[in-house]
Design a protein around this motif. Structure first.
Motif, mmCIF file in Angstrom:
data_model
loop_
_atom_site.group_PDB
_atom_site.id
_atom_site.type_symbol
_atom_site.label_atom_id
_atom_site.label_comp_id
_atom_site.label_asym_id
_atom_site.label_seq_id
_atom_site.Cartn_x
_atom_site.Cartn_y
_atom_site.Cartn_z
ATOM 1 N N VAL A 1 0.860 -1.180 0.000
ATOM 2 C CA VAL A 1 0.000 0.000 0.000
ATOM 3 C C VAL A 1 0.897 1.230 0.000
ATOM 4 C CG1 VAL A 1 -1.855 1.222 1.176
ATOM 5 C CG2 VAL A 1 -1.745 -1.277 1.296
ATOM 6 N N ALA A 2 0.854 1.990 -1.089
ATOM 7 C CA ALA A 2 1.624 3.229 -1.189
ATOM 8 C C ALA A 2 0.753 4.392 -0.732
ATOM 9 C CB ALA A 2 2.096 3.449 -2.623
ATOM 10 N N MET A 3 1.298 5.239 0.139
ATOM 11 C CA MET A 3 0.575 6.397 0.659
ATOM 12 C C MET A 3 1.403 7.646 0.381
ATOM 13 S SD MET A 3 -0.910 4.932 4.297
ATOM 14 C CE MET A 3 -2.035 6.299 4.476
ATOM 15 N N GLY A 4 0.800 8.591 -0.316
ATOM 16 C CA GLY A 4 1.496 9.818 -0.679
ATOM 17 C C GLY A 4 0.918 10.382 -1.956
ATOM 18 N N ASP A 5 1.697 11.182 -2.657
ATOM 19 C CA ASP A 5 1.256 11.741 -3.924
ATOM 20 C C ASP A 5 1.931 11.006 -5.069
ATOM 21 O OD1 ASP A 5 3.838 12.729 -3.762
ATOM 22 O OD2 ASP A 5 3.195 14.709 -3.077
ATOM 23 N N ASP A 6 2.019 11.651 -6.226
ATOM 24 C CA ASP A 6 2.579 10.980 -7.407
ATOM 25 C C ASP A 6 4.045 10.604 -7.231
ATOM 26 O OD1 ASP A 6 0.220 11.051 -8.781
ATOM 27 O OD2 ASP A 6 0.638 12.919 -9.836
ATOM 28 N N ARG A 7 4.735 11.255 -6.327
ATOM 29 C CA ARG A 7 6.154 10.942 -6.136
ATOM 30 C C ARG A 7 6.359 9.529 -5.605
ATOM 31 N NH1 ARG A 7 7.614 16.119 -2.541
ATOM 32 N NH2 ARG A 7 5.599 15.465 -1.665
ATOM 33 N N VAL A 8 5.519 9.108 -4.656
ATOM 34 C CA VAL A 8 5.687 7.767 -4.098
ATOM 35 C C VAL A 8 5.313 6.712 -5.135
ATOM 36 C CG1 VAL A 8 3.381 7.523 -3.114
ATOM 37 C CG2 VAL A 8 5.311 6.406 -2.012
ATOM 38 N N LEU A 9 4.376 7.028 -6.029
ATOM 39 C CA LEU A 9 4.041 6.081 -7.090
ATOM 40 C C LEU A 9 5.159 5.961 -8.109
ATOM 41 C CD1 LEU A 9 0.267 6.807 -7.754
ATOM 42 C CD2 LEU A 9 1.264 4.750 -6.785
ATOM 43 N N GLY A 10 5.818 7.087 -8.411
ATOM 44 C CA GLY A 10 6.966 7.009 -9.300
ATOM 45 C C GLY A 10 8.081 6.165 -8.715
ATOM 46 N N ARG A 11 8.270 6.296 -7.406
ATOM 47 C CA ARG A 11 9.278 5.467 -6.734
ATOM 48 C C ARG A 11 8.867 3.994 -6.765
ATOM 49 N NH1 ARG A 11 10.479 7.888 -1.102
ATOM 50 N NH2 ARG A 11 10.522 9.712 -2.475
ATOM 51 N N LEU A 12 7.564 3.736 -6.597
ATOM 52 C CA LEU A 12 7.079 2.355 -6.632
ATOM 53 C C LEU A 12 7.253 1.756 -8.022
ATOM 54 C CD1 LEU A 12 5.600 0.006 -5.241
ATOM 55 C CD2 LEU A 12 3.446 1.086 -5.913
ATOM 56 N N ASN B 1 2.989 -13.482 -4.345
ATOM 57 C CA ASN B 1 2.052 -12.794 -5.219
ATOM 58 C C ASN B 1 1.980 -11.340 -4.780
ATOM 59 O OD1 ASN B 1 -0.057 -12.163 -7.000
ATOM 60 N ND2 ASN B 1 -1.600 -12.742 -5.499
ATOM 61 N N LEU B 2 2.303 -10.419 -5.688
ATOM 62 C CA LEU B 2 2.346 -8.998 -5.363
ATOM 63 C C LEU B 2 1.030 -8.333 -5.735
ATOM 64 C CD1 LEU B 2 5.921 -8.054 -6.650
ATOM 65 C CD2 LEU B 2 5.232 -8.570 -4.310
ATOM 66 N N GLN B 3 0.470 -7.570 -4.808
ATOM 67 C CA GLN B 3 -0.737 -6.783 -5.033
ATOM 68 C C GLN B 3 -0.447 -5.345 -4.603
ATOM 69 O OE1 GLN B 3 -3.666 -7.900 -6.399
ATOM 70 N NE2 GLN B 3 -2.719 -9.902 -6.714
ATOM 71 N N PHE B 4 -0.763 -4.394 -5.496
ATOM 72 C CA PHE B 4 -0.445 -2.994 -5.234
ATOM 73 C C PHE B 4 -1.727 -2.194 -4.990
ATOM 74 C CE2 PHE B 4 3.029 -4.544 -7.936
ATOM 75 C CZ PHE B 4 4.116 -4.256 -7.117
ATOM 76 N N TYR B 5 -1.645 -1.292 -4.020
ATOM 77 C CA TYR B 5 -2.758 -0.417 -3.652
ATOM 78 C C TYR B 5 -2.208 0.993 -3.474
ATOM 79 C CZ TYR B 5 -4.745 -4.984 -2.477
ATOM 80 O OH TYR B 5 -5.156 -6.293 -2.520
ATOM 81 N N TYR B 6 -3.088 1.965 -3.623
ATOM 82 C CA TYR B 6 -2.639 3.355 -3.535
ATOM 83 C C TYR B 6 -3.659 4.194 -2.780
ATOM 84 C CZ TYR B 6 -1.503 8.134 -4.901
ATOM 85 O OH TYR B 6 -1.220 9.479 -4.886
ATOM 86 N N ILE B 7 -3.191 4.939 -1.779
ATOM 87 C CA ILE B 7 -4.012 5.878 -1.021
ATOM 88 C C ILE B 7 -3.418 7.268 -1.228
ATOM 89 C CG2 ILE B 7 -4.857 6.543 1.264
ATOM 90 C CD1 ILE B 7 -4.595 3.644 2.114
ATOM 91 N N PRO B 8 -4.088 8.132 -1.993
ATOM 92 C CA PRO B 8 -3.526 9.468 -2.253
ATOM 93 C C PRO B 8 -3.602 10.353 -1.024
ATOM 94 C CG PRO B 8 -5.692 9.241 -3.281
ATOM 95 C CD PRO B 8 -5.356 7.899 -2.702
ATOM 96 N N VAL B 9 -2.455 10.801 -0.562
ATOM 97 C CA VAL B 9 -2.347 11.727 0.568
ATOM 98 C C VAL B 9 -1.399 12.833 0.142
ATOM 99 C CG1 VAL B 9 -1.800 12.023 3.005
ATOM 100 C CG2 VAL B 9 -2.667 9.818 2.188
ATOM 101 N N CYS B 10 -1.854 14.071 0.239
ATOM 102 C CA CYS B 10 -1.049 15.210 -0.189
ATOM 103 C C CYS B 10 -0.675 16.056 1.014
ATOM 104 C CB CYS B 10 -1.800 16.063 -1.217
ATOM 105 S SG CYS B 10 -2.266 15.150 -2.707
ATOM 106 N N SER C 1 -7.984 -2.027 5.702
ATOM 107 C CA SER C 1 -8.372 -3.441 5.684
ATOM 108 C C SER C 1 -9.517 -3.673 4.708
ATOM 109 C CB SER C 1 -8.772 -3.886 7.096
ATOM 110 O OG SER C 1 -7.715 -3.700 8.013
ATOM 111 N N TYR C 2 -10.497 -2.795 4.715
ATOM 112 C CA TYR C 2 -11.614 -2.913 3.776
ATOM 113 C C TYR C 2 -11.126 -2.792 2.332
ATOM 114 C CZ TYR C 2 -16.027 -1.731 1.443
ATOM 115 O OH TYR C 2 -17.108 -1.699 0.586
ATOM 116 N N TYR C 3 -10.181 -1.906 2.096
ATOM 117 C CA TYR C 3 -9.648 -1.678 0.744
ATOM 118 C C TYR C 3 -8.915 -2.905 0.219
ATOM 119 C CZ TYR C 3 -6.849 0.691 -2.899
ATOM 120 O OH TYR C 3 -6.247 1.061 -4.067
ATOM 121 N N ILE C 4 -8.020 -3.468 1.019
ATOM 122 C CA ILE C 4 -7.224 -4.590 0.516
ATOM 123 C C ILE C 4 -8.055 -5.862 0.413
ATOM 124 C CG2 ILE C 4 -5.093 -3.593 1.404
ATOM 125 C CD1 ILE C 4 -5.234 -5.609 3.690
#
Length: 789
Positions: A467-478, A500-509, A578-581
């Motif tokens: 689960v990546a939390m942040g803005d577009d910068r953390v997604l670029g790093r991911l 098995n890899l599963q990716f999730y994203y929570i945008p936080v600015c 937990s609900y998200y994943i």
């Protein structure tokens, strides 16, 4: 219609009319604004709804009953925007319900089955839940048992699957206050049920829920059973294993029969547990007791430069594989895992060059020399060589990292190709268009369609939910970490076969800062620090209500905690994660783009990097006056400021008739976006825009927006430009002469291409398995619905 007596100590009973009003307030509506306050409140309302029914079996059953009626009404009225949110809420409530009558199971199954005739993504979500409901109807409590067993890593031989949630937070967004909010929330989550939950507590919950779900209030006294299980303590493990064996054996038998054998076996176990507790006859029935669904095990990490997420996964895999159930061979432990000098990966250990005294021919080596690399990997020799090398003079040695070139075996190559086939056949089934070429459509791929996938997903015992939390910068790093992880796996396969890899994203600015007039000319994607999060919110209304709203709530929760430190902490953030994943199983695929950067200084080697959302190039000497260019161009369109660059690109069209084009233009900078700024422009390609509107002449007409997948930009003057990837200040390249951008090639496809070239099957056309494979490497971000058109 269905009633159940609540046990003592339960939360108060909520009437069905109040549950109905809560559900209506939670559902997304056509009139909802994407960034409106009502939309952001829906996530909190959904969490409040589940909290109301958490500790009372009567409330859970009433919620299931109301949700089924609402789903039937939504299908009759064709209210498709509400169908998937209602379905996710229903399934989440069914998992937590102590007992469900067979009639409700049947109605829920029929609701899911009717969705198979709907278009994508409704049919994909419906198929997934249809399978679950078909199994759950015959084997009640199976979903709860498997979920808790995997998430809490309960040791058993009957269901050997384990999961772990890795939360990666951007340290530039998560300051001290935001980090404290997350850590306090996770602490409240572990103690929400009266203290820290041990594996024994989780086993007790599994046993109790399985027996109550199968026997019901007529044959099971939940209060009596709960007390007996608590009195057992550590002695509960044999009963836990017996319940696991009973339910999993029923699954292996193909769900035959009506569940009578399952209930009979569980009834015997129930009688033995209750009788042994007080040596009296067990009560025939009574009120059911609540069995909370604990949140999964989560590890929180600030994603600094020192953090290697793949090493964290490897350490988790090693700690989970120490038992006899998941043994790791010694070579894997020495080669792939570890953090001390004696345990470092071989490719990570600094190796020092020495003068060779032999011919290098294997037959000339001494007989005592073992050419195999594993012979020199014992801990003692590595530590000795490490200490010896540390004492050497820095100037008297040469060092290199990752200099080992290992040829992947045929088995490893097939695993990579199978992994690519599985992902991209799902991708083609969900979004249309075959993956062998660029595709017959520019529509972004989303979701998965198991009905159209001939390549079944290989089951792996471990699942890492990142689960990546942040803005577009953390997604670029991911995206960068994922790309180099795939390249490393192509050289030496390890995690791909096990995890098995599963990716999730929570945008936080972070807090918005005032925009200076100099930056007024920047486009929308640049001003929006989380363009990908905004895109997911526009295509998935349920994501917008629950996840985008969570990112907005976290800074507010930090302010509330600072204002009132003594305020009781609620596990809001961990509950929503937990609900998200658990419910977000429909991925949206985002292409990772490869960029080769060449510098003006000939002594500086070209650099290869990747980006996911945005690339900005500008000339530093024109940065201060770029804001004035727009106003000046409005008065005189012939005056253009900047440097001359050449742009060679492949123009993409909806008809798949791509053409090569080139132009030279004077500009102060170029913005390249991979994420569309509006739903009308949702195409899976790059959008190139100049900082100023190019001047039109009789001989040339430069488009204001260029859509492409491959582009090369070169400065035709002595001026060098600056490149920024994914809006990240840590990923800025200066003194750049040219950049070459194209989609990243998947290492699985590269392996197949290499094997095809060795067999002389031709490089100009795809053959064999290549026709089913995608050349590009996308980053799949899980959502609740995928893309709803």
């Amino acid at each position: 219609m269905y009633s159940m007596k609540p046990s003592d100590g339960c939360s108060p009973t909520v009437p069905e009319s109040e549950l109905y009003r809560c559900i209506q307030a939670v559902l997304p509506r056509e009139t909802d604004l994407q960034h409106g306050p009502d939309t952001f409140n829906k996530g909190m309302l959904r969490w409040t709804l589940h909290r109301k029914v958490l500790n009372n079996p009567v409330n859970s059953l009433s919620l299931v009953w109301v949700l089924i009626k609402e789903l039937e009404k939504a299908q009759r009225w064709d209210s498709r925007k509400c169908i998937i949110p209602l379905l996710h809420t229903l399934m989440y409530a069914i998992i937590q319900t102590a007992y469900l009558p067979d009639e409700l199971y049947k109605r829920a199954y029929d609701l899911c089955k009717r969705l198979l005739t709907y278009p994508h993504p409704y049919c994909s979500v419906g198929l997934n839940y249809t399978r679950h409901m078909k199994t759950e109807r015959v084997i009640p409590g199976l979903m709860y048992q498997r979920m808790v067993t995997a998430e809490q890593r309960l040791k058993n031989v009957h269901y050997p699957f384990q999961e772990r949630v890795f939360i990666l937070a951007d340290p530039e967004v998560f300051s001290g206050s935001l980090t404290n909010v997350l850590l306090g929330d996770f602490e409240a989550s572990t103690s929400a049920s009266g203290g820290f939950l041990s594996p024994v507590d989780h086993m007790r919950y599994v046993v109790q829920h399985s027996m109550q779900a199968a026997l019901g209030a007529e044959l099971c006294n939940g209060v009596k059973l709960s007390g007996a299980l608590k009195d057992m303590g550590q002695d509960i493990e044999p009963y836990f294993l017996a319940v696991m064996a009973t339910l999993e054996q029923s699954v292996e038998e193909g769900r035959k029969g009506d569940g009578a054998a399952l209930r009979s076996h569980l009834q015997q176990l129930y009688s033995k547990i209750v009788t042994d507790s007080d040596s009296a006859e067990p009560l025939p029935g009574g009120p059911l007791s609540d069995c909370p669904l604990p949140n999964p095990e989560m590890s929180f990490h600030l994603w600094t430069e020192d953090l290697d997420i793949w090493r964290e996964l490897a350490k988790w895999l090693r700690s989970s594989s120490t038992s006899e159930q998941f043994p790791l061979i010694q070579e894997q432990e020495d080669f792939d895992l570890g953090e001390s000098p004696s345990d470092l990966m071989l490719s990570d250990v600094t190796r020092f060059s020495v003068m060779s005294t032999d011919s290098g021919i294997e037959r000339d080596l001494p007989t005592s020399t073992d050419p195999s690399p594993s012979s020199s990997l014992d801990s003692a020799s590595m530590c000795a060589s490490w200490e010896q090398c540390k004492t050497e003079n820095e100037s008297a040695r040469l060092s290199r990292r990752g200099g080992i070139k290992m040829k992947p075996s045929v088995k490893d190559s097939m695993v990579l190709m199978q992994d690519t086939l599985e992902d991209h056949t799902n991708l083609a089934g969900g979004g249309g268009g075959r993956g062998g070429k660029r595709g017959t459509t520019l529509q972004r791929r989303a979701g998965s369609s198991a009905m159209q996938n001939p390549f079944q997903k290989q089951q792996r015992n471990f699942t890492a939910r990142i689960v990546a939390m942040g803005d577009d910068r953390v997604l670029g790093r991911l995206a960068k970490a994922f790309y180099f992880f795939r390249k490393r796996e192509a050289r030496r396969l390890f995690l791909t076969t096990k995890v098995n890899l599963q990716f999730y994203y929570i945008p936080v600015c972070s807090s918005p800062t005032p925009v200076s007039p100099v930056k007024e000319n920047l486009n929308v994607a640049k001003r929006d620090p989380s363009a990908l999060g905004s895109y997911l919110s526009s295509v998935d209304p349920w994501y917008n209500c629950n996840i985008k709203s969570l990112g907005t709530m976290i800074p507010k929760l930090a302010q509330m905690q600072e204002a009132n430190p003594g305020r009781p902490k609620e596990p809001f953030i961990s509950d929503v994660i937990s609900y998200y994943i658990r419910s977000g199983q429909q991925p949206v695929y985002f292409t990772i783009y490869f960029v080769k950067i060449t510098f003006t200084h000939l002594t500086k080697e070209p650099v290869e990097d990747v980006f996911l959302t945005h690339l900005e190039m500008d000339f530093p000497e024109f940065r201060q006056i770029s804001a004035l260019v727009k106003d000046k161009q409005k008065r005189s369109s012939g005056e253009v400021c900047g440097a001359v660059v050449s742009v060679n690109y492949k123009k993409v069209t909806l008809s798949d008739r791509d053409t090569d084009k080139g132009l030279s233009v004077r500009t102060t900078g170029i913005q390249i976006d991979a994420i569309p700024s509006s739903e009308a422009e949702d195409l899976n390609c790059l959008t190139l825009m100049f900082n100023e509107t190019p001047a039109k002449t009789k001989n040339s007409a430069v488009e204001s927006k260029i859509r492409t997948t491959n582009v090369k930009i070169r400065s035709l003057e002595t001026r060098a430009f600056t490149v920024t990837l994914d809006k990240d200040s840590h990923r800025i390249y200066r003194g750049v002469q040219s950049i070459d951008i194209c989609p990243c090639e998947d290492p699985g496809y590269c392996v197949q291409k290499t094997m095809r070239s060795k067999l002389n099957l031709g490089e100009d056309k795809d053959a064999g398995l290549s026709k089913y494979m995608s050349k590009g490497l996308p980053l799949p971000i899980n959502t609740f619905t995928g893309i709803i058109n």
